[in-house]
Design an enzyme around this catalytic site. Structure first.
Site, PDB file in Angstrom:
ATOM      1  N   ASP A 295       0.818  -1.217   0.000  1.00  0.00           N
ATOM      2  CA  ASP A 295       0.000   0.000   0.000  1.00  0.00           C
ATOM      3  C   ASP A 295       0.849   1.264   0.000  1.00  0.00           C
ATOM      4  O   ASP A 295       0.600   2.188  -0.755  1.00  0.00           O
ATOM      5  CB  ASP A 295      -0.989   0.002   1.182  1.00  0.00           C
ATOM      6  CG  ASP A 295      -0.353  -0.357   2.526  1.00  0.00           C
ATOM      7  OD1 ASP A 295       0.893  -0.472   2.604  1.00  0.00           O
ATOM      8  OD2 ASP A 295      -1.102  -0.518   3.500  1.00  0.00           O
TER       9      ASP A 295
ATOM     10  N   ASP B 221       6.525   4.131   3.750  1.00  0.00           N
ATOM     11  CA  ASP B 221       6.521   5.267   4.680  1.00  0.00           C
ATOM     12  C   ASP B 221       7.916   5.363   5.321  1.00  0.00           C
ATOM     13  O   ASP B 221       8.809   5.998   4.754  1.00  0.00           O
ATOM     14  CB  ASP B 221       5.400   5.032   5.700  1.00  0.00           C
ATOM     15  CG  ASP B 221       5.180   6.215   6.628  1.00  0.00           C
ATOM     16  OD1 ASP B 221       5.956   7.184   6.579  1.00  0.00           O
ATOM     17  OD2 ASP B 221       4.226   6.178   7.428  1.00  0.00           O
TER      18      ASP B 221
HETATM   19  P1  IMP Z   1       6.793   1.429   6.588  1.00  0.00           P
HETATM   20  O1  IMP Z   1       6.757   2.505   7.645  1.00  0.00           O
HETATM   21  O2  IMP Z   1       7.296   1.946   5.273  1.00  0.00           O
HETATM   22  O3  IMP Z   1       7.545   0.220   7.073  1.00  0.00           O
HETATM   23  O4  IMP Z   1       5.297   1.018   6.334  1.00  0.00           O
HETATM   24  C1  IMP Z   1       4.760  -0.127   6.939  1.00  0.00           C
HETATM   25  C2  IMP Z   1       3.269  -0.175   6.904  1.00  0.00           C
HETATM   26  O5  IMP Z   1       2.756   0.809   7.776  1.00  0.00           O
HETATM   27  C3  IMP Z   1       2.570   0.081   5.595  1.00  0.00           C
HETATM   28  O6  IMP Z   1       2.516  -1.049   4.759  1.00  0.00           O
HETATM   29  C4  IMP Z   1       1.192   0.422   6.089  1.00  0.00           C
HETATM   30  O7  IMP Z   1       0.458  -0.755   6.373  1.00  0.00           O
HETATM   31  C5  IMP Z   1       1.471   1.161   7.382  1.00  0.00           C
HETATM   32  N1  IMP Z   1       1.389   2.619   7.174  1.00  0.00           N
HETATM   33  C6  IMP Z   1       2.405   3.483   6.986  1.00  0.00           C
HETATM   34  N2  IMP Z   1       1.945   4.744   6.802  1.00  0.00           N
HETATM   35  C7  IMP Z   1       0.594   4.666   6.879  1.00  0.00           C
HETATM   36  C8  IMP Z   1      -0.493   5.633   6.744  1.00  0.00           C
HETATM   37  O8  IMP Z   1      -0.331   6.846   6.506  1.00  0.00           O
HETATM   38  N3  IMP Z   1      -1.754   5.127   6.906  1.00  0.00           N
HETATM   39  C9  IMP Z   1      -2.006   3.817   7.152  1.00  0.00           C
HETATM   40  N4  IMP Z   1      -1.046   2.891   7.259  1.00  0.00           N
HETATM   41  C10 IMP Z   1       0.242   3.315   7.130  1.00  0.00           C
HETATM   42 MG    MG Z   2       0.670  -2.722   5.459  1.00  0.00          MG
END
Ligand code: IMP
Ligand code: MG
Length: 178
Positions: A98, A101
């Protein structure tokens, strides 16, 4: 439920157009290659379902689950919950998620797949939020950028809800309990 949103960032139509474009890009880049599309449960699934319909070359699909969010918006440690069943050695893997982040999740996934001797690995994400980075990472395939805000819809949840929205939105402040 429609009362829960402060603003809509991307409409259903905008998202569908972006996904179609990305599917065409992937089709061109991977022609003649043996491709495995790996969907990240749960958030990457609505996007994956639409994206693969626009990839016009043969692919196989599989699923993986790594949880990084405990409850609402607050990130906790990564928990590895489900692995793929496909032998990906010498295959071209596209991870579908999705959002990128902090990039902690995708960095871990890349590290794991590199031990499996894949021919190549890239990520296709619906959203890229560069302001959230904790580790340096640039997704090769991203439909669009999002500002420094917590977003929901199209797979993205808050406390497991809102994944079924066909658009991307920002929740009103009073909805958050954390
Ligand atoms: P990461 O921080 O790139 O490891 O992202 C890990 C996961 O955190 C993503 O796959 C989403 O499921 C969740 N996530 C990160 N940012 C958001 C947001 O703005 N809304 C909802 N879920 C988020
Ligand atoms: Mg996720």
């Amino acid at each position: 439920m429609m009362n829960d949103f402060k603003k809509i960032l991307f409409t259903e139509e905008e998202i569908q157009n972006l996904i179609k474009e990305l599917g065409e890009r992937i089709t061109n880049d991977y022609r003649g290659k043996d491709v495995v599309v790996v969907g990240m449960l749960k958030g990457g699934i609505p996007f994956m379902v639409d994206l693969i319909k626009h990839i016009k070359i043969p692919v196989t699909i599989d699923f993986m689950q790594i949880s990084s969010f405990h409850g609402g918006r607050v990130a906790t440690n990564l928990v590895f919950k489900k692995d793929i069943e496909t032998n990906v050695a010498d295959k071209h893997v596209i991870i579908v998620d999705d959002i990128v982040d902090s990039a902690r999740t995708i960095t871990e996934v890349f590290r794991l797949f590199e031990t499996r001797k894949v021919a190549s690995i890239e990520v296709a994400c619906l959203l890229d939020k560069p302001s959230g980075r904790v580790v340096e990472f640039e997704p090769k395939y991203a439909c669009t950028l999002v500002p420094d805000e917590f977003v929901v819809g199209y797979g993205l949840d808050y406390n497991e809800y809102y994944r079924n929205l066909p658009f991307i939105a920002v929740l009103k402040d009073e909805i958050y309990t954390d």
